[in-house]
Design a protein around this motif. Sequence first.
Motif, PDB file in Angstrom:
ATOM      1  N   LYS A  26     -11.131  -3.067 -21.122  1.00  0.00           N
ATOM      2  CA  LYS A  26     -11.151  -3.819 -19.178  1.00  0.00           C
ATOM      3  C   LYS A  26      -9.168  -3.863 -19.275  1.00  0.00           C
ATOM      4  O   LYS A  26      -9.088  -4.486 -19.908  1.00  0.00           O
ATOM      5  N   ILE A  27      -8.341  -3.451 -18.159  1.00  0.00           N
ATOM      6  CA  ILE A  27      -7.146  -3.363 -17.635  1.00  0.00           C
ATOM      7  C   ILE A  27      -7.784  -5.262 -16.884  1.00  0.00           C
ATOM      8  O   ILE A  27      -7.838  -4.158 -15.310  1.00  0.00           O
ATOM      9  N   THR A  28      -6.270  -6.238 -16.724  1.00  0.00           N
ATOM     10  CA  THR A  28      -6.920  -6.692 -15.715  1.00  0.00           C
ATOM     11  C   THR A  28      -5.197  -7.200 -14.968  1.00  0.00           C
ATOM     12  O   THR A  28      -4.706  -7.055 -15.468  1.00  0.00           O
ATOM     13  N   LEU A  29      -5.434  -6.675 -13.814  1.00  0.00           N
ATOM     14  CA  LEU A  29      -4.876  -7.282 -12.936  1.00  0.00           C
ATOM     15  C   LEU A  29      -4.935  -8.215 -11.938  1.00  0.00           C
ATOM     16  O   LEU A  29      -6.000  -8.829 -11.793  1.00  0.00           O
ATOM     17  N   SER A  30      -3.756  -8.705 -11.032  1.00  0.00           N
ATOM     18  CA  SER A  30      -3.509  -9.828 -10.845  1.00  0.00           C
ATOM     19  C   SER A  30      -2.999  -9.483  -8.526  1.00  0.00           C
ATOM     20  O   SER A  30      -2.204  -9.505  -8.498  1.00  0.00           O
ATOM     21  N   ALA A  31      -3.352 -10.186  -7.554  1.00  0.00           N
ATOM     22  CA  ALA A  31      -2.658 -10.533  -6.366  1.00  0.00           C
ATOM     23  C   ALA A  31      -2.406 -11.364  -6.331  1.00  0.00           C
ATOM     24  O   ALA A  31      -2.858 -12.326  -6.146  1.00  0.00           O
ATOM     25  N   LEU A  32      -1.697 -11.738  -5.223  1.00  0.00           N
ATOM     26  CA  LEU A  32      -1.159 -13.374  -5.066  1.00  0.00           C
ATOM     27  C   LEU A  32      -0.415 -13.133  -3.829  1.00  0.00           C
ATOM     28  O   LEU A  32       0.018 -12.464  -3.239  1.00  0.00           O
ATOM     29  N   THR A  33      -1.786 -13.491  -3.047  1.00  0.00           N
ATOM     30  CA  THR A  33      -1.974 -13.228  -1.803  1.00  0.00           C
ATOM     31  C   THR A  33      -1.787 -14.663  -0.744  1.00  0.00           C
ATOM     32  O   THR A  33      -2.337 -15.512  -1.060  1.00  0.00           O
ATOM     33  N   ASP A  34      -1.857 -13.812   0.628  1.00  0.00           N
ATOM     34  CA  ASP A  34      -2.275 -15.293   1.628  1.00  0.00           C
ATOM     35  C   ASP A  34      -3.110 -15.126   2.932  1.00  0.00           C
ATOM     36  O   ASP A  34      -3.849 -14.062   3.350  1.00  0.00           O
ATOM     37  N   LEU A  35      -4.403 -15.603   2.254  1.00  0.00           N
ATOM     38  CA  LEU A  35      -5.707 -14.851   3.358  1.00  0.00           C
ATOM     39  C   LEU A  35      -5.405 -16.762   4.105  1.00  0.00           C
ATOM     40  O   LEU A  35      -6.974 -16.719   4.437  1.00  0.00           O
ATOM     41  N   THR A  36      -4.945 -17.258   4.273  1.00  0.00           N
ATOM     42  CA  THR A  36      -4.942 -18.423   4.929  1.00  0.00           C
ATOM     43  C   THR A  36      -3.487 -19.065   5.741  1.00  0.00           C
ATOM     44  O   THR A  36      -3.825 -20.499   6.316  1.00  0.00           O
ATOM     45  N   GLY A  37      -2.543 -18.620   5.402  1.00  0.00           N
ATOM     46  CA  GLY A  37      -1.384 -18.634   6.240  1.00  0.00           C
ATOM     47  C   GLY A  37      -1.380 -17.816   7.187  1.00  0.00           C
ATOM     48  O   GLY A  37      -2.287 -17.152   7.553  1.00  0.00           O
ATOM     49  N   PRO A  38       0.149 -17.787   7.609  1.00  0.00           N
ATOM     50  CA  PRO A  38       0.333 -17.495   8.388  1.00  0.00           C
ATOM     51  C   PRO A  38       0.595 -15.757   8.532  1.00  0.00           C
ATOM     52  O   PRO A  38       0.752 -14.680   9.887  1.00  0.00           O
ATOM     53  N   TYR A  39       0.308 -14.729   7.381  1.00  0.00           N
ATOM     54  CA  TYR A  39      -0.029 -13.626   7.165  1.00  0.00           C
ATOM     55  C   TYR A  39      -1.755 -13.301   6.289  1.00  0.00           C
ATOM     56  O   TYR A  39      -1.434 -12.774   5.821  1.00  0.00           O
ATOM     57  N   ALA A  40      -2.110 -14.024   6.975  1.00  0.00           N
ATOM     58  CA  ALA A  40      -3.867 -13.945   6.354  1.00  0.00           C
ATOM     59  C   ALA A  40      -4.552 -12.642   6.887  1.00  0.00           C
ATOM     60  O   ALA A  40      -5.252 -11.867   5.897  1.00  0.00           O
ATOM     61  N   ALA A  41      -3.815 -12.057   7.761  1.00  0.00           N
ATOM     62  CA  ALA A  41      -4.578 -10.970   8.743  1.00  0.00           C
ATOM     63  C   ALA A  41      -4.370  -9.757   8.071  1.00  0.00           C
ATOM     64  O   ALA A  41      -5.189  -8.635   7.249  1.00  0.00           O
ATOM     65  N   LEU A  42      -2.444  -9.819   7.357  1.00  0.00           N
ATOM     66  CA  LEU A  42      -2.462  -9.026   6.142  1.00  0.00           C
ATOM     67  C   LEU A  42      -2.946  -8.972   5.039  1.00  0.00           C
ATOM     68  O   LEU A  42      -2.795  -8.019   4.023  1.00  0.00           O
ATOM     69  N   GLY A  43      -2.887 -10.102   4.334  1.00  0.00           N
ATOM     70  CA  GLY A  43      -3.695 -10.921   3.280  1.00  0.00           C
ATOM     71  C   GLY A  43      -5.184  -9.852   2.896  1.00  0.00           C
ATOM     72  O   GLY A  43      -5.544  -9.213   2.097  1.00  0.00           O
ATOM     73  N   LYS A  44      -5.717  -9.756   4.475  1.00  0.00           N
ATOM     74  CA  LYS A  44      -6.896  -9.192   4.020  1.00  0.00           C
ATOM     75  C   LYS A  44      -7.167  -7.711   3.932  1.00  0.00           C
ATOM     76  O   LYS A  44      -6.998  -7.804   2.859  1.00  0.00           O
ATOM     77  N   GLY A  45      -6.363  -7.379   4.639  1.00  0.00           N
ATOM     78  CA  GLY A  45      -6.214  -6.109   5.217  1.00  0.00           C
ATOM     79  C   GLY A  45      -5.829  -5.495   3.425  1.00  0.00           C
ATOM     80  O   GLY A  45      -6.233  -3.901   3.266  1.00  0.00           O
ATOM     81  N   VAL A  46      -5.160  -6.045   3.179  1.00  0.00           N
ATOM     82  CA  VAL A  46      -4.340  -5.398   1.634  1.00  0.00           C
ATOM     83  C   VAL A  46      -5.197  -5.280   0.584  1.00  0.00           C
ATOM     84  O   VAL A  46      -5.534  -4.554  -0.177  1.00  0.00           O
ATOM     85  N   THR A  47      -5.618  -7.125   0.085  1.00  0.00           N
ATOM     86  CA  THR A  47      -6.879  -6.691  -0.704  1.00  0.00           C
ATOM     87  C   THR A  47      -7.721  -5.982  -0.302  1.00  0.00           C
ATOM     88  O   THR A  47      -8.287  -5.257  -1.070  1.00  0.00           O
ATOM     89  N   GLN A  48      -8.565  -5.731   1.458  1.00  0.00           N
ATOM     90  CA  GLN A  48      -9.959  -4.637   1.137  1.00  0.00           C
ATOM     91  C   GLN A  48      -9.633  -4.181   0.454  1.00  0.00           C
ATOM     92  O   GLN A  48     -10.089  -2.689   0.185  1.00  0.00           O
ATOM     93  N   ALA A  49      -8.072  -3.581   0.971  1.00  0.00           N
ATOM     94  CA  ALA A  49      -7.861  -1.391   0.691  1.00  0.00           C
ATOM     95  C   ALA A  49      -7.734  -1.774  -0.897  1.00  0.00           C
ATOM     96  O   ALA A  49      -7.740  -1.063  -1.573  1.00  0.00           O
ATOM     97  N   GLN A  50      -6.895  -2.337  -1.739  1.00  0.00           N
ATOM     98  CA  GLN A  50      -6.609  -2.756  -2.916  1.00  0.00           C
ATOM     99  C   GLN A  50      -8.027  -2.892  -3.432  1.00  0.00           C
ATOM    100  O   GLN A  50      -7.714  -1.594  -4.534  1.00  0.00           O
ATOM    101  N   LYS A  51      -8.762  -3.460  -3.289  1.00  0.00           N
ATOM    102  CA  LYS A  51     -10.266  -3.378  -4.058  1.00  0.00           C
ATOM    103  C   LYS A  51     -10.779  -2.033  -4.086  1.00  0.00           C
ATOM    104  O   LYS A  51     -11.677  -1.259  -5.056  1.00  0.00           O
ATOM    105  N   LEU A  52     -10.618  -1.268  -2.384  1.00  0.00           N
ATOM    106  CA  LEU A  52     -11.490  -0.004  -2.203  1.00  0.00           C
ATOM    107  C   LEU A  52     -10.421   1.347  -3.275  1.00  0.00           C
ATOM    108  O   LEU A  52     -11.712   1.928  -3.944  1.00  0.00           O
ATOM    109  N   TYR A  53      -9.187   1.254  -3.123  1.00  0.00           N
ATOM    110  CA  TYR A  53      -8.930   1.725  -4.365  1.00  0.00           C
ATOM    111  C   TYR A  53      -9.081   1.646  -5.924  1.00  0.00           C
ATOM    112  O   TYR A  53      -9.550   3.028  -6.633  1.00  0.00           O
ATOM    113  N   TYR A  54      -9.252   0.290  -6.339  1.00  0.00           N
ATOM    114  CA  TYR A  54      -9.890   0.107  -7.671  1.00  0.00           C
ATOM    115  C   TYR A  54     -11.324   0.706  -7.935  1.00  0.00           C
ATOM    116  O   TYR A  54     -11.565   1.137  -9.629  1.00  0.00           O
TER     117      TYR A  54
END
Length: 422
Positions: free
Chosen positions: A51-79
Amino acid sequence: MKHPMNRRRAMLAAAAVSLSVAVGAAGCSGKAAEGGGSGDVKAGPGVTKDKITLSALTDLTGPYAALGKGVTQAQKLYYDQLNAAGGVCGRKIELVVRDHGYDVQKALAAYSEVGPRSAAIPQVIGSPITIALRQRLENDHLLTIPQAWSHTLLGSKYVQLTGTTYDLDIINGVDFLMRAKGVKKGDKVGHLYLEGDYGLSALAGAKYAAGKAGLTLVEQQVKATDADMTAQAGAFKKAGVKAILVSVSPKQAASLVGVAAASGLNVPYAASNSAFAQQLLATQVGGIMQKDYYVATAGPPFSSGTPALQKLAGEYQMAYKGEPLDSAVYSGYVTAAIVGEALKKACQSKDLTRDGIVAAHRSNARFDLGFGAATMDFTQWNRPSARGSFIVKPDKASQGGTKLVEPSKESELAKGYNPPAG
């Protein structure tokens, strides 16, 4: 946020989310190490025999929640795709996601938890978050890709900005206003910008452009917590501005455009990439934003129609039915791929230590996924990896919510500009 600043307002539940994903795209083959540094591949923190562990420190509940959700889902898709093709070096990728809500202290606490067990960090949302973490990232030799584009983040071997910085986008935006929207020497141009590194980086570009073009800049700074832009719109109208530059959050941008139109101030806008979200098109100001609001961004719109973008659009919509297909998706997928490519190159060099991953990444002078964006050069960390901005316009009928106005290019106004030292 180029930075960032390229978004749905729905928030992911849970302040701490852990996504374990299996990755796929051609991972490099090779005998897996037996753990630690054993076997024929050297391994560092975040790398085990399987296993290789990567981490994402995102905003899912603040002013950039929409950005955070889209970015995180797209990264999950790639991986997910990378795992489906066998992973990297015989190992699967695990993406651990933590929500900081755009709060620096929460981000620092999250890093303390996940940083020590990470091989790289493909997502940190926010210039202030990245700046607060920067010394620790450098001490830990941890490759990190922020979803932020302040020029003040340049200069670190371990922090990779993607595409243009906020200041370059604004300069390219001013150039567009003068070529295409009638702004001329001697005019006053407003600039609404957020306090902190995002806004100040954009302001550096605005000041440079105004000085070179003979414009008078009318500045209005706001805080992240400010919601009503009535006073700022009033100040711009009183000053008689002929155009407005926008470097705030999407909601603040919507407030500005709405109150300005209501007051009779109808001027063109040139915005930073973080000052628009597709979700705004469904609000009362959506129609107004489609008239004369332009965004300067390093990423192409999905509506530009390149085959690679269309492929990504189809894959994302299949994985996340009903979710917005916007610049957050593009940015998330690209940044995940940047780390993915670094891991594959590090595997080929048989060195999955943190320094091995960084060295592999920094050897890449021509990163290009075929989406139509400018090729990025990662070999230098004291300058932006690209200098050309697309000019896009909000458009409800277009895939992703924006349509292409001008292809990516570095403007004549930007060619003599170098970002000031951070």
